[in-house]
Design a protein around this motif. Sequence first.
Motif, PDB file in Angstrom:
ATOM      1  N   GLU A   1       8.981  15.487  -1.398  1.00 49.00           N
ATOM      2  CA  GLU A   1      10.416  16.553  -1.500  1.00 49.00           C
ATOM      3  C   GLU A   1      11.538  15.765  -1.750  1.00 49.00           C
ATOM      4  O   GLU A   1      12.413  16.336  -2.746  1.00 49.00           O
ATOM      5  N   THR A   2      11.666  14.496  -1.494  1.00 46.85           N
ATOM      6  CA  THR A   2      12.754  13.859  -1.784  1.00 46.85           C
ATOM      7  C   THR A   2      12.683  13.298  -3.073  1.00 46.85           C
ATOM      8  O   THR A   2      13.513  12.406  -3.721  1.00 46.85           O
ATOM      9  N   ARG A   3      11.481  12.905  -3.545  1.00 46.57           N
ATOM     10  CA  ARG A   3      10.816  12.208  -4.679  1.00 46.57           C
ATOM     11  C   ARG A   3      11.387  10.650  -4.786  1.00 46.57           C
ATOM     12  O   ARG A   3      11.794  10.303  -5.931  1.00 46.57           O
ATOM     13  N   THR A   4      11.321  10.037  -3.272  1.00 49.34           N
ATOM     14  CA  THR A   4      11.647   8.879  -3.509  1.00 49.34           C
ATOM     15  C   THR A   4      11.120   8.101  -2.205  1.00 49.34           C
ATOM     16  O   THR A   4      10.222   8.745  -1.718  1.00 49.34           O
ATOM     17  N   VAL A   5      11.361   6.878  -1.879  1.00 52.76           N
ATOM     18  CA  VAL A   5      10.844   6.036  -0.823  1.00 52.76           C
ATOM     19  C   VAL A   5      11.439   6.794   0.413  1.00 52.76           C
ATOM     20  O   VAL A   5      12.500   6.549   0.517  1.00 52.76           O
ATOM     21  N   GLU A   6      10.448   7.137   1.328  1.00 55.87           N
ATOM     22  CA  GLU A   6      11.090   7.935   2.804  1.00 55.87           C
ATOM     23  C   GLU A   6      11.104   6.612   3.678  1.00 55.87           C
ATOM     24  O   GLU A   6      12.066   6.754   4.526  1.00 55.87           O
ATOM     25  N   LYS A   7       9.977   5.613   3.650  1.00 58.16           N
ATOM     26  CA  LYS A   7      10.264   4.823   4.997  1.00 58.16           C
ATOM     27  C   LYS A   7       9.228   3.667   4.411  1.00 58.16           C
ATOM     28  O   LYS A   7       8.131   3.968   3.455  1.00 58.16           O
ATOM     29  N   TRP A   8       9.425   2.648   4.906  1.00 61.69           N
ATOM     30  CA  TRP A   8       8.474   1.492   4.575  1.00 61.69           C
ATOM     31  C   TRP A   8       8.419   0.638   6.106  1.00 61.69           C
ATOM     32  O   TRP A   8       9.426   0.606   6.744  1.00 61.69           O
ATOM     33  N   VAL A   9       7.324  -0.026   6.302  1.00 68.61           N
ATOM     34  CA  VAL A   9       7.154  -1.062   7.213  1.00 68.61           C
ATOM     35  C   VAL A   9       6.756  -2.338   6.667  1.00 68.61           C
ATOM     36  O   VAL A   9       6.002  -2.358   5.781  1.00 68.61           O
TER      37      VAL A   9
ATOM     38  N   THR B   1      -5.716 -18.731   2.678  1.00 67.84           N
ATOM     39  CA  THR B   1      -5.481 -20.464   2.566  1.00 67.84           C
ATOM     40  C   THR B   1      -4.251 -20.432   1.606  1.00 67.84           C
ATOM     41  O   THR B   1      -3.744 -21.623   1.616  1.00 67.84           O
ATOM     42  N   ASP B   2      -3.494 -19.472   1.250  1.00 71.67           N
ATOM     43  CA  ASP B   2      -2.353 -19.888   0.299  1.00 71.67           C
ATOM     44  C   ASP B   2      -1.434 -20.062   1.164  1.00 71.67           C
ATOM     45  O   ASP B   2      -1.028 -19.522   2.169  1.00 71.67           O
ATOM     46  N   LYS B   3      -0.560 -21.121   0.830  1.00 71.43           N
ATOM     47  CA  LYS B   3       0.726 -21.798   1.395  1.00 71.43           C
ATOM     48  C   LYS B   3       2.126 -20.662   1.311  1.00 71.43           C
ATOM     49  O   LYS B   3       2.911 -20.638   2.109  1.00 71.43           O
ATOM     50  N   ARG B   4       1.811 -19.705   0.461  1.00 67.94           N
ATOM     51  CA  ARG B   4       3.024 -19.215   0.217  1.00 67.94           C
ATOM     52  C   ARG B   4       3.019 -17.869   1.239  1.00 67.94           C
ATOM     53  O   ARG B   4       2.133 -17.673   2.050  1.00 67.94           O
ATOM     54  N   LYS B   5       4.297 -17.705   1.594  1.00 69.60           N
ATOM     55  CA  LYS B   5       4.819 -16.654   2.835  1.00 69.60           C
ATOM     56  C   LYS B   5       4.144 -15.282   2.162  1.00 69.60           C
ATOM     57  O   LYS B   5       4.477 -14.903   0.996  1.00 69.60           O
ATOM     58  N   LEU B   6       3.524 -14.547   3.017  1.00 61.85           N
ATOM     59  CA  LEU B   6       2.655 -13.059   2.780  1.00 61.85           C
ATOM     60  C   LEU B   6       3.553 -12.248   3.505  1.00 61.85           C
ATOM     61  O   LEU B   6       3.700 -12.251   4.718  1.00 61.85           O
ATOM     62  N   TYR B   7       3.743 -10.938   2.647  1.00 64.68           N
ATOM     63  CA  TYR B   7       4.369 -10.062   3.258  1.00 64.68           C
ATOM     64  C   TYR B   7       3.484  -8.873   2.927  1.00 64.68           C
ATOM     65  O   TYR B   7       3.011  -8.529   1.962  1.00 64.68           O
ATOM     66  N   LEU B   8       3.013  -7.878   4.183  1.00 67.36           N
ATOM     67  CA  LEU B   8       2.109  -6.919   4.163  1.00 67.36           C
ATOM     68  C   LEU B   8       3.013  -5.759   4.191  1.00 67.36           C
ATOM     69  O   LEU B   8       3.966  -5.480   5.470  1.00 67.36           O
ATOM     70  N   ILE B   9       2.890  -4.645   3.364  1.00 64.73           N
ATOM     71  CA  ILE B   9       4.063  -3.402   3.143  1.00 64.73           C
ATOM     72  C   ILE B   9       3.313  -2.266   2.933  1.00 64.73           C
ATOM     73  O   ILE B   9       2.597  -2.070   2.118  1.00 64.73           O
ATOM     74  N   GLY B  10       3.707  -1.549   3.985  1.00 61.41           N
ATOM     75  CA  GLY B  10       3.426  -0.159   3.750  1.00 61.41           C
ATOM     76  C   GLY B  10       4.541   0.823   3.346  1.00 61.41           C
ATOM     77  O   GLY B  10       5.556   0.609   3.954  1.00 61.41           O
ATOM     78  N   VAL B  11       4.113   1.573   2.447  1.00 63.71           N
ATOM     79  CA  VAL B  11       5.143   2.303   1.795  1.00 63.71           C
ATOM     80  C   VAL B  11       4.831   4.045   2.051  1.00 63.71           C
ATOM     81  O   VAL B  11       3.675   4.201   1.275  1.00 63.71           O
ATOM     82  N   ASN B  12       5.869   4.755   2.331  1.00 62.48           N
ATOM     83  CA  ASN B  12       5.285   6.301   2.166  1.00 62.48           C
ATOM     84  C   ASN B  12       6.479   6.769   1.185  1.00 62.48           C
ATOM     85  O   ASN B  12       7.595   6.695   1.436  1.00 62.48           O
TER      86      ASN B  12
ATOM     87  N   GLU C   1       0.807  -1.197   0.211  1.00 61.77           N
ATOM     88  CA  GLU C   1       0.073  -0.164  -0.041  1.00 61.77           C
ATOM     89  C   GLU C   1       0.933   1.210  -0.044  1.00 61.77           C
ATOM     90  O   GLU C   1       2.008   1.304   0.503  1.00 61.77           O
ATOM     91  N   LEU C   2       0.497   2.142  -0.769  1.00 62.98           N
ATOM     92  CA  LEU C   2       1.326   3.440  -0.975  1.00 62.98           C
ATOM     93  C   LEU C   2       0.708   4.863  -0.584  1.00 62.98           C
ATOM     94  O   LEU C   2      -0.600   4.892  -0.645  1.00 62.98           O
ATOM     95  N   LYS C   3       1.412   5.672   0.354  1.00 66.43           N
ATOM     96  CA  LYS C   3       0.896   6.591   0.636  1.00 66.43           C
ATOM     97  C   LYS C   3       2.180   7.734   0.150  1.00 66.43           C
ATOM     98  O   LYS C   3       3.340   7.579   0.158  1.00 66.43           O
ATOM     99  N   LEU C   4       1.621   8.929  -0.066  1.00 67.04           N
ATOM    100  CA  LEU C   4       2.572   9.966  -0.430  1.00 67.04           C
ATOM    101  C   LEU C   4       2.434  11.086   0.725  1.00 67.04           C
ATOM    102  O   LEU C   4       1.255  11.717   1.126  1.00 67.04           O
ATOM    103  N   ASP C   5       3.604  11.502   1.468  1.00 70.22           N
ATOM    104  CA  ASP C   5       3.586  12.730   2.255  1.00 70.22           C
ATOM    105  C   ASP C   5       2.718  12.179   3.667  1.00 70.22           C
ATOM    106  O   ASP C   5       2.100  13.202   4.234  1.00 70.22           O
ATOM    107  N   LYS C   6       2.808  11.097   3.697  1.00 70.84           N
ATOM    108  CA  LYS C   6       1.700  10.610   5.102  1.00 70.84           C
ATOM    109  C   LYS C   6       2.580   9.674   5.950  1.00 70.84           C
ATOM    110  O   LYS C   6       3.659  10.233   6.250  1.00 70.84           O
ATOM    111  N   SER C   7       2.257   8.402   6.087  1.00 73.59           N
ATOM    112  CA  SER C   7       3.233   7.482   6.860  1.00 73.59           C
ATOM    113  C   SER C   7       3.073   6.206   6.387  1.00 73.59           C
ATOM    114  O   SER C   7       2.188   5.708   5.903  1.00 73.59           O
ATOM    115  N   ALA C   8       4.193   5.359   6.542  1.00 69.21           N
ATOM    116  CA  ALA C   8       4.099   3.849   6.235  1.00 69.21           C
ATOM    117  C   ALA C   8       3.490   3.099   6.962  1.00 69.21           C
ATOM    118  O   ALA C   8       2.787   2.179   6.803  1.00 69.21           O
TER     119      ALA C   8
END
Length: 513
Positions: free
Chosen positions: A503-511, A488-499, A463-470
Motif C-alpha cells: 500500500e505504501t510501497r516502502t519498508v513498513e517495519k524491520w526487526v 565461525t566467522d569473527k565478523r559481527k552478524l546482523y539478522l534482519i527481518g523486513v516487511n 529476509e523480506l516479506k510483503l504485507d506480512k510481518s518483520a
Amino acid sequence: MKYPIGIQSFADIRKRGFVYVDKTAFIYRMALMGKYYFLSRPRRFGKSLLISTMEDYFLGQKELFDGLSIEKLETDWVQYPVLHLDLNTGKYDKEADLDDFLNDSLAQWEQIYGASPTEVNAELRFKGVIRRAFEQTGKQVVVLVDEYDKPLLNSIDNKPLHDAYRKTLKAFFSVLKSMDACIRFGFMTGVSKFSHVSIFSDLNNLKDISMDPRYVDICGISEQELHTYFDSSIRELADANGMTFEEACEKLRQQYDGYHFRQNSVGIYNPFSLLNTFDSLIFNDYWFATGTPTFLVKLLQQNNYELHDLKGIYVDGDVLSSVDEGYNDPIPVLFQSGYLTIAGYDPELGYRLDFPNQEVERGFFRFLMPYYTSQQQSSVRGILNKMTSAVKRGNPDDLLQTIQTMLAGRSYMVAGADKEKDFQNTLYLIFTMLGYNVQVEQATSQGRIDITIQTKDYIYIIELKLDKSAEEALQQIKDNHYARPFQTDKRKLYLIGVNFSSETRTVEKWVIG
C-alpha cells in the motif's frame, strides 16, 4: 596525440591528423569475399566511422588511405556510386518521422541521378535511384545503412508505431534483393537484429558477421591495438593519476575492456570511453554519460525480470543472434546493446553472460535506480553515500531508515503482479550500487536467503516479506539456520527481518536479531 572524440568522418580524421586505429584490412576482405553484410555492435562503438571508411574506400579516395593496410592490398581503386543512409539522426516518435527521413534521403539522391513520376512511394524511388545510378555510371551501386534499427528501438514500447515502422523498413529494404544485379556491395549496422524485419529473411544471402571470429575486433579496440597506438597515452594517464604504467593498464581493463562478441575471443575496449579517458586524463563513466535508452528499462519491467539473474545467466546462440517479435526476453537486447557480453561458454549450458566491465555495470544500475525508487538521478549519489556509511559502521537501523525514505513516494510499481520481486529487485539494485559483496537468493541447506551483505567487519542477513510481518521474516532466518554458514566467522552478524507494504510501497517495519 589528437583523439577523434565524436568524429565519425574518416576523411576528417585523416585530413586533420587524428589518431586512427586501422580497420581497413577488414573492409578489403569483405569487399573481396562477399557482397551483403550485417554487423550488430553497441552504440558508441565505431560503427558509423567504419561505414564512413567504407564510403571513402568505394569512392576511390586512395589518398586518404596512405600508410594503412588497405593501401598495400588494393590495386584498382575503382570509384562506385555510394548510397549512404544514416538512420541515427531521426527522433522517430511519430509515424511520419521515418517517411520524412527516407523522403529527404531519396530527394538528395534524385538530385544526382534523377527521378521518375511513376515512382510514387519510397521503395519505388529507392529502386529507381539504384537503377539510374548503375546505368549512368556503368558501375554497380554500394549501399551503406547505418543504425537501421533506430526507428524500431525508439518505438519498442509503442506497438502501433513500431508495426508501422517495421512495414516501412520491410518494403524499403526489400528493394536490395530485387536490384541485386545493380549492387556491388551492401553493409548494414545496428544495435539489434530484429528477427521479424523481413530484410533478414528476404536477403537470405545477407551475412551476419556480428559473432564471426574473423571480425570480432572490426569495431572497438583490442589489447594489441591499445598498445600499438596508445602506449604513450597510457604513460601520460598514469603520470596524471599517480600510477605506474601497469596500474593504469589494469584500471583501463577493469573500466573499459571485457566486450566479447563470441566465445574465447579477444576482449575489446569501448573506444569512446577509452579515447575520452586519454583526452581528459580522468577515469570516468563516459559511455553512460551519452545517454541510456529507456526502452531497456521498460523491457526489464514489463517482464518482471530479476535483476540479479543478469549476472552469470546462460543462453543459447539463437537467443543472442536476434530479438523476437514479442520482446518477451530482454536478454538479447541487453547483449546486443552492450550491457551484457559473453563471459564464457559451456557446451551443455550455452553462453554465459555478464557485464563487460565496471563502467557498464555501475552505470547500468545507476541508470535503473530512479525507475525502482522515488529518487531523481541527482539525489541518488548522496543517498547511497548515507547507506554506505551505515553499512560500514554496522548501523542497520540507519540503513533501513534511509531505504524507507528512499522508497517512500514511489508513484508506480513495476509492471506485473509480482510485487515481492519488485521489492527484491529494488533492494538488490540499492545494495549493488553500494559496492559491497551482495548475494541474492543465496542457497543454504535449509532454503534461500533473500539478501546477504558482507563487509570487512559485518555480515547482514536480510529476509523480506510483503504485507506480512518483520517478526515472521526474522523467525524464518532463525528457523532455517541461515546464519549457520557464518557461525565461525569473527565478523559481527546482523539478522534482519523486513516487511514491505504494497500500500505504501516502502519498508513498513524491520526487526534486528
